[in-house]
Design an enzyme around this catalytic site. Structure first.
Site, PDB file in Angstrom:
ATOM      1  CG  PHE A   8      75.874 -38.036  -4.015  1.00 14.29           C
ATOM      2  CD1 PHE A   8      76.619 -38.335  -5.145  1.00 14.29           C
ATOM      3  CD2 PHE A   8      76.536 -37.858  -2.811  1.00 14.29           C
ATOM      4  CE1 PHE A   8      78.005 -38.458  -5.079  1.00 14.29           C
ATOM      5  CE2 PHE A   8      77.920 -37.982  -2.730  1.00 14.29           C
ATOM      6  CZ  PHE A   8      78.656 -38.281  -3.867  1.00 14.29           C
ATOM      7  CG  ASP A   9      69.638 -36.396  -8.780  1.00  7.71           C
ATOM      8  OD1 ASP A   9      68.554 -36.454  -8.181  1.00  7.71           O
ATOM      9  OD2 ASP A   9      69.767 -36.660  -9.989  1.00  7.71           O
ATOM     10  CG  LEU A  10      68.113 -42.213  -6.156  1.00  5.11           C
ATOM     11  CD1 LEU A  10      69.310 -42.991  -5.633  1.00  5.11           C
ATOM     12  CD2 LEU A  10      66.863 -42.515  -5.324  1.00  5.11           C
TER      13      LEU A  10
END
Length: 216
Positions: A8-10
């Site tokens: 996941f990107d943040l």
């Protein structure tokens, strides 16, 4: 879901981080005599590495861009880091994915020293096997390098080769980074990227809300 490991990107994927980032960019620009009031111009800084953004968007030299990054962090480290919120549906989706036995990881261009603080603040850390960001000097800020580092650090080469890893993010950098590591990608429409951007950079799948991950 054929994927067993989800990256996941943040910013723009797990958290709506725009206010903190934009306020800190504005703070840094003011130190250089630039009073930027255009929100759309400030939004461009959400996602990409800071140094590159100051150079690309305001024609800063590399040395000035690094000084702007240092000034940005003066405010971000104490105030901006928590000027954000978790997107609706994210905690519930992460919980269900974890319960289904999926291994979750954070792969962000944000400096790694900030990532645990943000995840802990929003009670998300418990869902992730690892959370990786850039180094403090942003020499590992390119998303492809961050993804590669997550794979190598966690010994996921076999999973990567067998197409069991997917990168989930809202911007082109996530999709490009996934492709450079021969991974598939899921583009998120609730973040800062448009459908046009996600289609142009060939996201494997595009979803409209976090819960859609459970339907893939």
């Amino acid at each position: 879901m054929k994927y067993t490991h989800l990256f996941f990107d943040l910013d723009g994927t797990l958290t709506e981080s725009g206010p903190g980032i934009m306020n800190c960019v504005k703070y840094a620009l003011e130190k250089f005599g630039i009073n930027e009031s255009d929100t759309e111009k400030l939004k461009r800084f959400i996602g990409p590495p800071l140094v590159n953004s100051f150079m690309d968007f305001y024609n800063f030299s590399e040395s000035d861009a690094r000084e702007a990054m240092r000034i940005y962090r003066e405010r971000f480290g104490t105030i901006g880091i928590f000027e954000n919120s978790v997107y609706e549906g994210i905690p519930e989706t992460l919980k269900k994915l974890s319960e289904e036995g999926k291994k979750l990881y954070v792969a962000t261009s944000k400096p790694e020293i900030y990532v645990p603080k943000i995840l802990d603040h929003f009670d998300l850390a418990k869902y992730f096997s690892d959370a990786v960001g850039s180094d403090i000097e942003e020499t590992r800020s390119n998303k492809a390098l961050v993804i590669k580092y997550v794979i190598e650090k966690n010994g996921l080469e076999e999973e990567a080769a067998s197409n069991k890893i997917v990168m989930i993010g809202d911007r082109k950098h996530d999709l490009i980074g996934a492709k450079k590591n021969s991974l598939e990608s899921i583009g998120c429409l609730w973040g800062y990227g448009s459908r046009e951007e996600l289609e142009k950079y060939k996201a494997t799948t595009i979803i409209e809300k976090p819960e859609d991950l459970l339907k893939i």
